[in-house]
Scaffold this active site. Sequence first.
Site, PDB file in Angstrom:
ATOM      1  CB  SER A  20       4.801   9.482  10.528  1.00 43.62           C
ATOM      2  OG  SER A  20       5.469  10.290  10.010  1.00 43.62           O
ATOM      3  CG  HIS A  25       8.171   5.848  10.292  1.00 40.17           C
ATOM      4  ND1 HIS A  25       8.778   4.568   9.778  1.00 40.17           N
ATOM      5  CD2 HIS A  25       8.454   6.948   9.604  1.00 40.17           C
ATOM      6  CE1 HIS A  25       9.126   5.071   8.508  1.00 40.17           C
ATOM      7  NE2 HIS A  25       9.186   6.360   8.374  1.00 40.17           N
ATOM      8  CG  ASP A  69      10.174  10.033   8.135  1.00 38.93           C
ATOM      9  OD1 ASP A  69      10.441   8.957   7.622  1.00 38.93           O
ATOM     10  OD2 ASP A  69       9.040  10.205   8.468  1.00 38.93           O
ATOM     11  N   GLY A 104       9.966  12.809   1.505  1.00 40.18           N
ATOM     12  CA  GLY A 104      10.415  14.189   1.714  1.00 40.18           C
ATOM     13  C   GLY A 104       9.411  15.202   2.553  1.00 40.18           C
ATOM     14  N   GLY A 133       1.859  14.744   3.872  1.00 40.99           N
ATOM     15  CA  GLY A 133       0.633  15.278   3.461  1.00 40.99           C
ATOM     16  C   GLY A 133       0.363  15.237   1.906  1.00 40.99           C
ATOM     17  CG  ASP A 188       6.364   5.998   5.165  1.00 42.05           C
ATOM     18  OD1 ASP A 188       5.190   6.788   5.470  1.00 42.05           O
ATOM     19  OD2 ASP A 188       7.321   6.229   5.344  1.00 42.05           O
TER      20      ASP A 188
END
Length: 220
Positions: free
Chosen positions: A8, A33, A35, A144, A147, A175
């Site tokens: 990510s 990945h 975002d 969004g 963590g 994910d």
Amino acid sequence: MDFELTASMMCADYGNLEREVKALEEGGIDSFHIDIMDGRYVPNFAMSLNDMRYIAKTAKGPVDVHLMIEHPNNRIGLFLENLRPGDTIYIHPEAEYHPSTTLQFIINAGLIPGIAINPGTSVETVMEMLRIVKKVLVMSVNPGNAGQMYLPYVGKKITRLLAMKEDMDFEIYWDGACSAEKILEYAPKGVKGFVLGTTLLFGKDRPYGETLQAIRELRF
């Protein structure tokens, strides 16, 4: 056991992005990945189109682009023209009036079509899309922010999707809040890949290669 690990990149060190990409590839990561957030579909802004372009150009391996944006069809061309065959684009079906049209653009460009399913999105509402896509990204947290805590009811959704994937010809990817325990539980059941963020990969005081090797050597 054969499963994929994808990094990510919103959790990576932006000040050393080229070094991060190379270190992850040398460590054995399978894909990157990315975002993309617009501040509307989700209450946050994350990686930009330029970040995606740079990683796609720098990385030798495939890129998975997760579009957390409203009406992706309006801007899908910007992403298609900067990716390569073998790369993946995920859209959220509820973010588009006619998601099948957007998915067809992705297919026509030679890319891998995927949908992302939020924790609050039921399998019933995306059933028709499951026969179009090749990948289903199951969000175990609300999208969004990195963590966040795992939402336990997502496990039942994954169980339902696992029962359908052979007939409908798609693979399932995890994910959000991906821990070693989740990989140990769901990789043997048939989840194909896992997006790694701050829970397992980033922000640790060890080389990426050591972390990735330890994940692949988990005892099943």
